[in-house]
Write an enzyme that holds these catalytic residues in place. Structure first.
Site, PDB file in Angstrom:
ATOM      1  N   ARG A  83       0.836  -1.200   0.000  1.00  0.00           N
ATOM      2  CA  ARG A  83       0.000   0.000   0.000  1.00  0.00           C
ATOM      3  C   ARG A  83       0.878   1.260   0.000  1.00  0.00           C
ATOM      4  NH1 ARG A  83      -4.523   0.238   4.495  1.00  0.00           N
ATOM      5  NH2 ARG A  83      -2.728   0.754   5.773  1.00  0.00           N
ATOM      6  N   LYS A 185      -2.496   6.551   1.419  1.00  0.00           N
ATOM      7  CA  LYS A 185      -2.347   6.997   2.805  1.00  0.00           C
ATOM      8  C   LYS A 185      -1.399   8.198   2.848  1.00  0.00           C
ATOM      9  CE  LYS A 185      -2.664   4.502   7.134  1.00  0.00           C
ATOM     10  NZ  LYS A 185      -4.103   4.523   7.372  1.00  0.00           N
ATOM     11  N   GLU A 221     -16.328   6.566   4.219  1.00  0.00           N
ATOM     12  CA  GLU A 221     -15.703   6.046   5.443  1.00  0.00           C
ATOM     13  C   GLU A 221     -15.585   7.179   6.448  1.00  0.00           C
ATOM     14  OE1 GLU A 221     -11.482   5.129   5.360  1.00  0.00           O
ATOM     15  OE2 GLU A 221     -11.286   6.005   3.392  1.00  0.00           O
TER      16      GLU A 221
HETATM   17  C1  LIG Z   1      -5.184   3.769   7.632  1.00  0.00           C
HETATM   18  C2  LIG Z   1      -6.603   4.072   7.295  1.00  0.00           C
HETATM   19  C3  LIG Z   1      -7.636   3.118   7.460  1.00  0.00           C
HETATM   20  C4  LIG Z   1      -7.405   1.780   8.094  1.00  0.00           C
HETATM   21  O1  LIG Z   1      -6.569   0.939   7.352  1.00  0.00           O
HETATM   22  P1  LIG Z   1      -5.908  -0.336   8.040  1.00  0.00           P
HETATM   23  O2  LIG Z   1      -5.000  -0.885   7.002  1.00  0.00           O
HETATM   24  O3  LIG Z   1      -6.997  -1.276   8.392  1.00  0.00           O
HETATM   25  O4  LIG Z   1      -5.197   0.154   9.249  1.00  0.00           O
HETATM   26  C5  LIG Z   1      -8.904   3.474   7.061  1.00  0.00           C
HETATM   27  N1  LIG Z   1      -9.184   4.695   6.546  1.00  0.00           N
HETATM   28  C6  LIG Z   1      -8.223   5.633   6.386  1.00  0.00           C
HETATM   29  C7  LIG Z   1      -8.593   6.951   5.819  1.00  0.00           C
HETATM   30  C8  LIG Z   1      -6.910   5.353   6.747  1.00  0.00           C
HETATM   31  O5  LIG Z   1      -5.968   6.285   6.596  1.00  0.00           O
END
Ligand SMILES: *Cc1c(COP(=O)(O)O)cnc(C)c1O
Length: 345
Positions: A83, A185, A221
């Site tokens: 990722r 991210k 989300e």
């Molecule tokens: C990091 C993150 C998540 C959660 O991802 P995981 O891989 O399960 O930790 C969900 N939404 C956003 C916006 C994120 O930055």
């Protein structure tokens, strides 16, 4: 096994505590150096560094656990490495090779092993890999030099009160544009969410639930966690959109639901109207930090929509998913192949 630090593990919040070592590698003249484990928690960069001017940065988050039988493990680090590769490509940053990335996580956790909270304490070691443009940039362009670092910090639960259901609200702000950076991210996704989260807190809500910016009808989300629903006939419903961050926790939950618990899983666009009509029995937030946090109510401009599982505890299906996921992470249940990376036997 390395003796643990003398900390009150049970009372840790989700905060930063300086540990002994962090990994540092620099990118210069088109190549990453070997990297070192350092005692120095401070970063010294030029005043005009790309990250300071144009926010060229991305990060990851994963955890290390002490298992029931005393091993130190982490959960699917290869997924985080992949990722971050995608994040780097979207942000014109150099990729730190996936195999070296996983090895650097292992080396860092080994160096900070005394900080991995004991089994059963409710705490874990949070691992934060991150990268930023480090050389001076004044005209708008990507940096030429970068730093990749991995820090660790022991943490307790992300939401105060642990497994108590939380109240979230529909946000008037947007999280991610349809063809923007919601799926990577990037620190910039969080910078612009800070006002929305502070405003939510000031108004008594734990988090914001973002809708799709184009139509404001579909669930995306929250600021830092994906959303999942369970229907009364026990189907797991997972919102799908190209601007949702692909949570590793959520993808693991989907696998657990289908392959371990034999549930039906529906990954599709989810309309907020479905919540309004009371079509879901349970709702939760999921992510490395949140694990699975139950949602009890969703507030939308003066109207509260109660999730039938209520405000007292997590609903039965989310509880089953939570128990299976954390059982795998803590070594109580057998893990699907490749999910557990053993750092110390
Ligand atoms: C990091 C993150 C998540 C959660 O991802 P995981 O891989 O399960 O930790 C969900 N939404 C956003 C916006 C994120 O930055």
């Amino acid at each position: 096994m390395v003796p643990k630090k003398d900390l009150d593990w049970g009372s840790l919040g989700f905060g930063y505590l300086k540990t002994d070592k962090r990994f540092i590698s620099n990118y210069k003249n088109g190549a990453w150096d070997e990297g070192v484990l350092s005692d120095d928690a401070n970063v010294v960069i030029n005043e005009c560094a790309g990250v300071l001017q144009y926010s060229q940065s991305c990060f990851e988050g994963l955890k290390a656990y002490t298992t029931e039988d005393g091993k130190i493990v982490c959960f699917r680090p290869d997924m985080n490495a992949e990722r971050m590769k995608n994040s780097c490509e979207r942000l014109e940053m150099p990729v730190f090779p996936v195999d070296r990335w996983v090895q650097a996580v292992v080396d860092t956790v080994r160096a900070d092993e005394a900080w991995v909270p004991p089994y059963g304490s409710g705490a874990t070691l949070y691992i934060r890999p991150y990268m930023f443009g480090s050389n001076p940039v004044i005209g708008v362009k990507p940096a030429d030099e970068y730093q990749f670092r991995i820090l660790t910090t022991p943490v307790g639960p992300y939401f105060k009160g642990g497994a108590k259901p939380i109240v979230i609200r529909i946000s008037d702000f947007d999280r991610a544009a349809p063809r923007g950076t919601g799926h990577v991210k990037a620190g910039l996704n969080y910078a612009m969410s800070l006002h929305a989260i502070m405003d939510a807190h000031r108004n008594g809500f734990n988090e914001n639930l973002y809708l799709d910016p184009a139509t404001r009808t579909k669930i995306e989300e929250t600021g830092g966690a994906n959303v999942i629903f369970v229907t009364p006939d026990n189907t797991l419903v997972v919102p799908k959109s190209p601007s949702i961050l692909p949570s590793i926790t959520r993808r693991s939950i989907v696998y657990i639901a289908k392959e371990i618990l034999g549930m039906k899983v529906d990954e599709r666009e989810v309309y907020f109207d479905e919540v309004k009509k009371g079509e879901f029995a349970e709702c939760g937030l999921c992510g490395t930090a949140a694990v699975i946090s139950p949602v009890g109510k969703i507030y939308d401009h003066g109207t509260e929509y109660d999730i039938p599982s209520g405000m007292e505890k997590m609903g039965p299906t989310l509880q089953k998913l939570y128990d299976t996921l954390t059982g795998i992470q803590m070594g109580r249940l057998e893990a699907p192949k490749g999910w557990i990376c053993v750092i110390d036997e």
